[in-house]
Write an enzyme that holds these catalytic residues in place. Structure first.
Site, PDB file in Angstrom:
ATOM      1  N   GLY A  31      28.851  28.089  37.379  1.00 46.50           N
ATOM      2  CA  GLY A  31      28.876  29.492  37.758  1.00 46.50           C
ATOM      3  C   GLY A  31      30.032  30.173  37.063  1.00 46.50           C
ATOM      4  O   GLY A  31      31.023  30.544  37.681  1.00 46.50           O
ATOM      5  N   GLY A  33      30.927  33.052  35.983  1.00 46.51           N
ATOM      6  CA  GLY A  33      31.095  34.504  35.967  1.00 46.51           C
ATOM      7  C   GLY A  33      32.569  34.802  35.778  1.00 46.51           C
ATOM      8  O   GLY A  33      33.310  34.007  35.195  1.00 46.51           O
ATOM      9  N   GLY A  36      34.854  32.054  37.696  1.00 44.57           N
ATOM     10  CA  GLY A  36      34.800  30.740  37.061  1.00 44.57           C
ATOM     11  C   GLY A  36      35.401  30.755  35.667  1.00 44.57           C
ATOM     12  O   GLY A  36      36.140  29.845  35.276  1.00 44.57           O
ATOM     13  N   LYS A 207      40.868  35.431  55.415  1.00 38.73           N
ATOM     14  CA  LYS A 207      40.299  36.254  54.343  1.00 38.73           C
ATOM     15  C   LYS A 207      39.135  37.091  54.877  1.00 38.73           C
ATOM     16  O   LYS A 207      38.957  38.253  54.494  1.00 38.73           O
ATOM     17  CB  LYS A 207      39.859  35.364  53.174  1.00 38.73           C
ATOM     18  CG  LYS A 207      39.396  36.169  51.961  1.00 38.73           C
ATOM     19  CD  LYS A 207      39.554  35.434  50.647  1.00 38.73           C
ATOM     20  CE  LYS A 207      39.375  36.374  49.461  1.00 38.73           C
ATOM     21  NZ  LYS A 207      38.144  36.140  48.700  1.00 38.73           N
ATOM     22  N   ASN A 215      34.455  44.902  52.799  1.00 38.55           N
ATOM     23  CA  ASN A 215      33.225  44.703  52.028  1.00 38.55           C
ATOM     24  C   ASN A 215      32.033  45.254  52.804  1.00 38.55           C
ATOM     25  O   ASN A 215      31.119  45.847  52.216  1.00 38.55           O
ATOM     26  CB  ASN A 215      33.007  43.215  51.728  1.00 38.55           C
ATOM     27  CG  ASN A 215      33.973  42.670  50.699  1.00 38.55           C
ATOM     28  OD1 ASN A 215      35.163  42.944  50.761  1.00 38.55           O
ATOM     29  ND2 ASN A 215      33.476  41.898  49.752  1.00 38.55           N
TER      30      ASN A 215
END
Lengths: 323, 323
Positions: A31, A33, A36, A207, A215
């Site tokens: 992954g 993106g 990563g 978190k 979010n």
């Protein structure tokens, strides 16, 4: 510009700074993106053997490697780009940075990367990802990491590091181990703030206390951080959602003081019109990690007896809005 | 097709059927949208002296009167259409069917309609409208009515009555009076189900138990009634929002049993993919009555000690989404 900004800015506590960094052996990044590519790329830049599983960016990275803009510098990393995990073969560490919504793909991706002692470190958001790995490949392999970083993926194989970058690494349901400290040392040597955490799941709840409201409201209210903080009613609800998260954490045995929530609200003021990653994903029509960030915390907290009424409503709205 | 559908289907209790209908005197309808045109038009059709304040539809109604499609029939009503309330002059009753968001306009519209005993009947949604009238022109003038009806405004001066139509009329903070019973009789004679209510504000809270969740989720979750009922999480939240409303009502001394909420959820199933009026208004870019339906119930309930956490979050979202 293709942008993926990852949530940033949670407090850095107990910063662990390594001195020397032994070899980590062979590392796969699944992954690749922005997250990563950045964390894997920085390790590769300091000489570690990092293999990147790539799809869309495969040819670009094969030809040009990775480019990381960070701290006023541009770093070119000649990266090992692979089209399959079979081509990569068994590794000592696997860093998993896929979206949690794509976890089913791991069932085929992970097995070719395993030898007897391969460690699996998920860098994904929310709750449930360590469990997913543990159920399939054994709890003893599993570690988790939280990153607090602002990154933009600005072109194929190119990442712009905007701000922050702390990575917190821990074992799944165990205190930090020598392999965790080795990973922390390697990141610190690569110029990244890193720390070992003794209680990974409590860190995840901390978190979540930020991700759940900010979010979530970024989608449900279409509001940036500044929009939430600048609206009396929304700011009160962000604080209320944090209380729900802390109630869930407490029901599960994690005593995060309510002052932590007040502090999170206060420190968010400096973020301005920051657009949480979920908002960017949603507006671009990409999958949002609804279950990892809202669904799984709600289910776990409720099973432990917490009410979490605001989180329940927010989850129901997000599930529908992102379907 | 210009459509305005008004919320429908709340239970008809204690149906009051009049036998004879004395003259109501001169009646003004302020805000002759679908609701005002229908209820005022049906009174005019049975011979009452009804004056309509019109803006966009003025010329059309002056030329052609009102057209009401109802129960398989088409009714043409030669209507008195006026451009100002000064032109109408003092009346015995004023029916107010403006959006609650336009209440400030009443400050200029109402005074020319008043004589010493003029009754003001608000047909508006939510809480706070009777208070608005009482503060300006005296509590003794004020009545309120709730209508449960599905109407479409299909052309200028033309209303299509789709379903239901019950109107419940009461005095502001007093039991039903002879003038309330006279209005009820007049509506019944006009073929409309009507009842007198002894406790108007409790009726408003009962209606809010439906409007708060279903109108609210229609915007926040972009969900029709069928969408809400067909999604386990949203259905549970609709029921939770109803509980919040009943908690607020109870804190204010109105004991509406929780079985009422279950009943409301059950009976909503027959409504199918019904789009609450707030959803239609929002999608068309028109004002949504956020304060009357969500803000004022929240403030009143909280002032009386109710927590209403889901309503608070929904209100914060709607305030932002409709701004």
């Amino acid at each position: 510009m293709r942008g993926r900004i990852v949530d940033c800015r949670l407090p850095i506590v107990d910063l662990y700074r390594g001195v020397t960094s032994p070899s980590l052996g062979k590392i796969a990044v699944v992954g690749a993106g922005a997250v990563g590519s950045y964390y894997g790329g920085m390790l590769a830049h300091t000489g570690h053997d990092v293999r990147f599983l790539l799809r869309a960016d495969l040819e670009s990275v094969r030809a040009n490697g990775l480019t990381i803009h960070t701290g006023g510098q541009t770093i070119h990393v000649p990266a090992h780009a692979h089209a399959s995990t079979a081509e990569i073969g068994p590794c000592d560490f696997v860093i998993i940075a896929l979206k949690a919504t794509a976890n089913a793909a791991l069932d085929e991706l992970i097995p070719p990367l395993l030898h007897e002692h391969t460690g699996l470190m998920t860098l994904q958001n929310g709750l449930g990802n360590e469990e997913y790995l543990a159920q399939r490949w054994g709890a003893e392999r599993v570690m988790g990491a939280l990153c607090f970083v602002c990154l933009n993926r600005t072109a194929p194989g190119e990442v712009t590091h905007i701000d922050h970058g702390t990575i917190s690494i821990g074992e799944f349901r165990r205190p930090a181990s020598p392999r965790v400290r080795a990973l922390v040392d390697a990141f610190v040597e690569a110029g990244i703030e890193a720390k070992a955490v003794e209680n990974l799941v409590e860190e995840r709840w901390r978190k979540l206390a930020w991700n759940v409201p900010f979010n979530g409201l970024s989608i449900a209210a279409r509001a940036t951080v500044a929009d939430v903080l600048g609206d009396d009613a929304l700011r009160a609800e962000a604080r209320g959602l944090m209380s729900d998260v802390l109630d869930g954490a407490r029901a599960l045995g994690h005593h995060i003081p309510h002052e932590f929530a007040d502090f999170q609200i206060q420190r968010s003021a400096s973020m301005g019109a920051y657009r949480p990653s979920s908002m960017i994903d949603w507006e671009a029509g990409r999958a949002v990690e609804v279950e990892a960030i809202w669904g799984e915390p709600l289910r776990q907290g409720r099973a432990a007896g917490a009410a979490m009424p605001r989180l329940a409503l927010l989850y129901a709205l997000l599930r529908r809005l992102t379907r």
